[in-house]
Every structure is written in C-alpha cells, then in structure tokens.
Design a protein around this motif. Structure first.
Motif, PDB file in Angstrom:
ATOM      1  N   ASP A  13       9.684   2.400  -8.471  1.00 30.39           N
ATOM      2  CA  ASP A  13      10.285   2.421  -9.369  1.00 30.39           C
ATOM      3  C   ASP A  13      11.810   2.041  -8.916  1.00 30.39           C
ATOM      4  N   LYS A  17      11.292  -2.389 -14.459  1.00 33.67           N
ATOM      5  CA  LYS A  17       9.852  -3.557 -15.745  1.00 33.67           C
ATOM      6  C   LYS A  17      10.236  -2.832 -16.990  1.00 33.67           C
ATOM      7  N   ARG A  95       3.481  -1.323 -15.557  1.00 33.42           N
ATOM      8  CA  ARG A  95       2.315  -0.970 -14.728  1.00 33.42           C
ATOM      9  C   ARG A  95       0.749  -0.828 -15.181  1.00 33.42           C
ATOM     10  N   SER A 100      -1.809   1.401  -9.012  1.00 36.34           N
ATOM     11  CA  SER A 100      -3.518   2.439  -8.292  1.00 36.34           C
ATOM     12  C   SER A 100      -3.553   1.266  -6.912  1.00 36.34           C
ATOM     13  N   TYR A 103       0.008   2.303  -4.592  1.00 33.11           N
ATOM     14  CA  TYR A 103       0.487   3.518  -4.182  1.00 33.11           C
ATOM     15  C   TYR A 103      -0.831   4.122  -3.505  1.00 33.11           C
ATOM     16  N   GLN A 104      -1.622   4.619  -4.802  1.00 31.00           N
ATOM     17  CA  GLN A 104      -2.667   4.798  -4.429  1.00 31.00           C
ATOM     18  C   GLN A 104      -3.516   4.871  -3.272  1.00 31.00           C
ATOM     19  N   MET A 152       5.875  11.327  -7.375  1.00 28.61           N
ATOM     20  CA  MET A 152       5.996   9.732  -6.535  1.00 28.61           C
ATOM     21  C   MET A 152       7.233   9.186  -6.139  1.00 28.61           C
TER      22      MET A 152
HETATM   23  P1  TYD Z   1       7.061   6.026 -14.381  1.00 27.72           P
HETATM   24  O1  TYD Z   1       7.851   7.551 -14.643  1.00 27.72           O
HETATM   25  O2  TYD Z   1       6.105   5.348 -15.085  1.00 27.72           O
HETATM   26  O3  TYD Z   1       7.731   5.446 -13.674  1.00 27.72           O
HETATM   27  P2  TYD Z   1       8.134   3.692 -13.894  1.00 27.72           P
HETATM   28  O4  TYD Z   1       8.866   3.367 -14.764  1.00 27.72           O
HETATM   29  O5  TYD Z   1       8.365   3.690 -11.618  1.00 27.72           O
HETATM   30  O6  TYD Z   1       7.225   2.296 -13.806  1.00 27.72           O
HETATM   31  O7  TYD Z   1       6.074   6.434 -14.088  1.00 27.72           O
HETATM   32  C1  TYD Z   1       5.242   6.552 -12.822  1.00 27.72           C
HETATM   33  C2  TYD Z   1       4.811   6.722 -11.599  1.00 27.72           C
HETATM   34  O8  TYD Z   1       3.869   6.562 -11.962  1.00 27.72           O
HETATM   35  C3  TYD Z   1       5.121   5.803 -10.494  1.00 27.72           C
HETATM   36  O9  TYD Z   1       5.982   6.441  -9.383  1.00 27.72           O
HETATM   37  C4  TYD Z   1       3.707   4.535 -10.230  1.00 27.72           C
HETATM   38  C5  TYD Z   1       3.207   5.919 -10.189  1.00 27.72           C
HETATM   39  N1  TYD Z   1       1.659   4.782 -10.548  1.00 27.72           N
HETATM   40  C6  TYD Z   1       0.238   5.295  -9.267  1.00 27.72           C
HETATM   41  O10 TYD Z   1       0.985   5.987  -8.174  1.00 27.72           O
HETATM   42  N2  TYD Z   1      -0.419   5.158  -9.406  1.00 27.72           N
HETATM   43  C7  TYD Z   1      -0.811   4.169 -10.904  1.00 27.72           C
HETATM   44  O11 TYD Z   1      -1.966   4.176 -10.779  1.00 27.72           O
HETATM   45  C8  TYD Z   1       0.459   4.187 -11.873  1.00 27.72           C
HETATM   46  C9  TYD Z   1       0.022   3.521 -13.455  1.00 27.72           C
HETATM   47  C10 TYD Z   1       1.266   4.443 -11.159  1.00 27.72           C
END
Ligand code: TYD
Length: 207
Positions: A13, A17, A95, A100, A103-104, A152
């Motif tokens: 974050d 990007k 993303r 995934s 993060y997961q 997150m």
């Molecule tokens: P977003 O507000 O789009 O943040 P960023 O600008 O950082 O992309 O939020 C996406 C959030 O979701 C980010 O913290 C990451 C998380 N995420 C996952 O945990 N798993 C995933 O598969 C995706 C696509 C995003």
C-alpha cells in the motif's frame, strides 16, 4: 487477431501503483493501442460490492477474505480482462493474483500454494504477460497514505513486512514475468523502466 498485452502492477500500500498504471496506459494509448485500465478489488459492479465487504465491512475470517478476493478476481477476469484481451486490447490492472498470494497466502498465513491454486482456478489460469512489482519499505508506504486506513492498512507493520517479502520471493522465482523496481526512485525513472520492459514484449515501436 493477436491477443492484447496483459500487465499487472503489484506492491505494498502506498507504493505509487496508480501513478505508474496511469503512465503506462497513457504511453500505450499514445502508440495507438486500445488499453483497458482496471483494478482489483472492485473493477466491476459486483466487484465494488465485494470490495466494500472485504475492505470496509465487519471483520471477516481469513478464508472468507481469500474467497471474496478470489470471487472478485473471477468475475473481473470473466467479464473485463479476458474479453478485452480476446478483442486484441491491452489490459493494465492495479493488483492481480500476486496480491492474494502475498496478503492472504503469506500475510494471513493461509499458505502461498493454496491461495495461488484458488486464484488459478478462479481465473482459469490467466497470468499476466508482465507483472511490475513496486518494492517499498512498508513504513514508507503506509506513511504516504492519506485518509482513514482500511482493514488491510490497519494490519500492522509485521504483516506488511511479510507481504513485502512474499512479493519479493515470488518475483525472484519468476524473473520472466516480473519486473522489480525500487518505488523510492523518481516516478519518471520508474515509468521509463516499465516502458523498456513493455517495449521488449510488444516489439519495436515506431514513433
Ligand atoms: P486499495 O485501496 O486498492 O489499495 P492500493 O492502492 O494499495 O492497491 O486496496 C487494496 C487492498 O486490498 C490492499 O491493501 C491489498 C488488498 N488486497 C488483498 O489483500 N488481496 C488481494 O487479492 C487484492 C487484489 C488486494
């Protein structure tokens, strides 16, 4: 007709990007290509509902969280990404499945392989031609964010350090697909490095 080019941007974050997605989309469009700019989670109408639930809703357990991101991705690929690529259009997404896995799979401890399998099933094995990883110390990235943190972003520094390491490990294991860039470099330098990699994929560009 040849399939379009599929590029994903990944990173923690606050890594910048969206700026880089915008720069690449503008460059490709300037070459006369048709480009779809999109993002996960939430790049479709159904995805917006899922995004709201997973980012801003009540706490969900980690398997539910992984399934919500996977459901968002399945619908996004089926209705936006694959149809555009099949029409010969390029797709640039903020993303994709590596998020995934990081993060997961790693951050939430579900296992990188299990989460990758889930996303590969959800997307019927659609991988990007190029994945740009904007690498950044989470302490810097989280400090760049404005507004109220989502679920997150509230997960803590240890979590975000694990996510960063997971992205780096994935990139190291697949240098053909990944391009790793230091997100503290000036934005124009990053954009130029991305263009170099994309140019190598699309062939000589006549200007
Ligand atoms: P977003 O507000 O789009 O943040 P960023 O600008 O950082 O992309 O939020 C996406 C959030 O979701 C980010 O913290 C990451 C998380 N995420 C996952 O945990 N798993 C995933 O598969 C995706 C696509 C995003």
């Amino acid at each position: 007709m040849t399939r379009g080019l599929f590029v994903s941007f990944e990173g923690g974050d606050g890594a910048g990007k969206s700026t880089q997605v915008g720069a690449l989309v503008a460059w490709l469009t300037g070459l006369g290509r048709t480009v779809v700019r999109t993002f996960e989670p939430g790049g479709t109408a159904l995805g917006a509902v899922l995004r709201q639930a997973v980012q801003h809703g009540d706490d969900v357990d980690r398997r539910t969280e992984a399934l919500l991101y996977a459901a968002d991705r399945a619908h996004h690929v089926a209705t936006v990404v694959r149809p555009a690529l099949d029409r010969g259009h390029d797709v640039v997404t903020d993303r994709y499945l590596d998020s995934s896995v990081a993060y997961q799979g790693v951050g939430r401890g579900l296992g990188a392989d299990a989460v990758e399998r889930l996303s590969r099933w959800a997307t019927d094995d659609l991988l990007p031609d190029l994945t740009v990883l904007l690498d950044l110390d989470p302490a810097v990235g989280l400090g760049r964010l404005t507004g109220a943190p989502d679920r997150m972003e509230r997960a803590g520094t240890t979590f975000h350090r694990q996510v960063r390491a997971a992205f780096a490990a994935r990139a190291a294991a697949d240098r053909d697909r990944f391009c790793v860039l230091d997100a503290t470099r000036p934005s124009e330098e990053i954009a130029a490095a991305v263009r170099d990699r994309v140019q190598a994929l699309i062939g000589p560009v006549s200007t």
